[in-house]
Scaffold this motif. Sequence first.
Motif, short mmCIF file in Angstrom:
data_model
loop_
_atom_site.label_atom_id
_atom_site.label_comp_id
_atom_site.label_asym_id
_atom_site.label_seq_id
_atom_site.Cartn_x
_atom_site.Cartn_y
_atom_site.Cartn_z
N ARG A 171 0.38 -1.30 0.34
CA ARG A 171 0.11 -0.02 0.12
C ARG A 171 0.76 1.01 -0.16
N ALA A 172 1.58 1.13 0.79
CA ALA A 172 2.75 2.61 1.15
C ALA A 172 3.86 2.65 -0.02
N SER A 173 4.09 1.61 -1.12
CA SER A 173 4.49 1.45 -2.03
C SER A 173 3.69 2.28 -3.41
N GLY A 174 2.60 1.60 -3.50
CA GLY A 174 0.87 2.26 -4.33
C GLY A 174 1.38 3.51 -3.74
N ILE A 175 1.13 4.21 -2.92
CA ILE A 175 1.24 5.24 -2.70
C ILE A 175 2.22 6.14 -3.21
N LYS A 176 3.32 5.82 -2.67
CA LYS A 176 4.99 7.15 -3.80
C LYS A 176 5.19 5.89 -4.19
N PRO A 177 5.26 5.68 -5.65
CA PRO A 177 5.61 4.64 -6.37
C PRO A 177 7.61 5.06 -5.63
N ALA A 178 8.24 6.33 -6.00
CA ALA A 178 9.29 6.77 -6.47
C ALA A 178 10.05 6.30 -5.15
N GLU A 179 9.19 5.57 -3.90
CA GLU A 179 9.86 4.80 -3.00
C GLU A 179 10.40 4.30 -2.78
N SER A 180 12.24 3.73 -1.89
CA SER A 180 12.58 1.98 -3.02
C SER A 180 12.19 1.57 -1.44
N TYR A 181 11.85 2.01 0.15
CA TYR A 181 12.04 1.66 0.82
C TYR A 181 10.77 0.03 0.51
N PRO A 182 9.64 0.48 0.54
CA PRO A 182 9.02 -0.24 0.44
C PRO A 182 8.99 -1.60 -0.54
N LYS A 183 9.75 -1.36 -1.58
CA LYS A 183 10.16 -2.26 -2.33
C LYS A 183 11.13 -3.14 -2.69
N ASP A 184 12.26 -2.12 -0.88
CA ASP A 184 13.07 -3.28 -1.16
C ASP A 184 12.33 -4.02 0.29
N GLN A 185 11.55 -3.85 1.34
CA GLN A 185 10.95 -4.55 2.30
C GLN A 185 10.55 -5.44 2.06
N ILE A 186 9.33 -5.31 0.48
CA ILE A 186 8.46 -6.68 0.01
C ILE A 186 9.64 -7.02 -0.56
N SER A 187 10.71 -7.08 -1.23
CA SER A 187 11.72 -8.20 -1.59
C SER A 187 11.91 -8.93 -0.74
N LYS A 188 12.31 -8.58 0.67
CA LYS A 188 12.84 -9.16 1.27
C LYS A 188 11.88 -9.78 2.35
N ILE A 189 11.00 -9.56 2.19
CA ILE A 189 9.46 -10.54 2.74
C ILE A 189 9.72 -11.25 2.00
N ASN A 190 9.56 -11.57 0.27
CA ASN A 190 8.94 -12.54 0.08
C ASN A 190 10.56 -13.55 0.42
N GLN A 191 11.62 -12.93 0.03
CA GLN A 191 12.64 -13.74 0.26
C GLN A 191 12.60 -15.19 1.53
N LEU A 192 12.42 -14.25 2.38
CA LEU A 192 11.85 -15.02 4.10
C LEU A 192 10.77 -15.91 3.96
N ILE A 193 9.80 -15.07 3.55
CA ILE A 193 8.85 -16.48 3.09
C ILE A 193 9.48 -17.85 2.67
N ALA A 194 9.95 -17.40 1.69
CA ALA A 194 10.57 -18.27 0.39
C ALA A 194 11.42 -19.58 1.52
N GLU A 195 12.17 -18.82 2.34
CA GLU A 195 12.89 -19.43 2.79
C GLU A 195 12.61 -19.99 4.10
N GLN A 196 11.61 -19.73 4.51
CA GLN A 196 10.54 -20.28 5.78
C GLN A 196 9.87 -21.19 5.70
N LYS A 197 9.36 -21.37 4.09
CA LYS A 197 8.79 -21.89 3.50
C LYS A 197 9.70 -23.24 3.29
N LYS A 198 11.03 -22.98 3.13
CA LYS A 198 11.63 -24.57 2.61
C LYS A 198 11.57 -24.67 4.14
N MET A 199 12.40 -23.94 5.10
CA MET A 199 13.11 -24.74 5.92
C MET A 199 11.12 -25.67 6.72
N GLU A 200 10.18 -24.87 6.68
CA GLU A 200 9.43 -25.90 6.74
C GLU A 200 8.69 -27.22 5.84
#
Length: 241
Positions: free
Chosen positions: A145-174
């Motif tokens: 939602r934050a990225s949609g409000i301010k598309p030029a901001e990199s922080y939300p995009k970086d966090q989304i990438s980090k979360i997707n990686q963490l979720i993938a790692e969690q899934k593999k660990m599970e």
Amino acid sequence: KLDAGYAAAITSADKLFSAANYTTAIADYRKALELKPAETYPSEKITEAETKIAELKAIQESYEKAVADGDKYLADKDYENSLTSFKSAAGIKPTEAYPKQKITEIQAILDKDKAESQRYQEAIAQADKLFSEQKYQSSLEPYQRASGIKPAESYPKDQISKINQLIAEQKKMEEDYQKLIADADAQFKAAKYEDARGLYVNAGALKPAEKLPKDRIAEIDKLFLELQNKEQSFAQYIKDG
């Protein structure tokens, strides 16, 4: 006749001067001066008119510079400086409509930006809180939602990438954890306790908070202890004859 011509030129010049038509007024004052060179009034009014023209020129130049600065800042999306410049222009020439139009336009942009910034900060605060609590899946939506409000901001995009990686790692660990537990359970049922124990240890290392591996290890250790006691009792029995 000379007096009449002089009076007519002065009357015309004074009228033009009062109407702020200084250039034409100067021409009539000069006509009067030509008729009566000894008169000081036309010369004084010519000097006064020239001063007024210089003042008006300076005002116009200041106004045009303020407007040009405002337009440039606006083109660069530097809204704060643009607003300051147009307010300066409006102060120099209050009757001009253009600076007022631009002030209204810029203020609307700033108000919109302020509202968007507030919504962005609220979304980021919510997402960061969920992320710090390791609620990664839940934190995705406010970051998006934050990225949609301010598309030029990199922080939300970086966090989304980090979360997707963490979720993938969690899934593999599970998946790895569940496989280890399944293999360990199979070894346990087959009474291969040593192998089962090693698998439960590995599973516990993946998910230290899980109770099942600890319980199974404790159960196997108890079996090992019972078996050891039985072996010692049997050995003692053989020794005693």
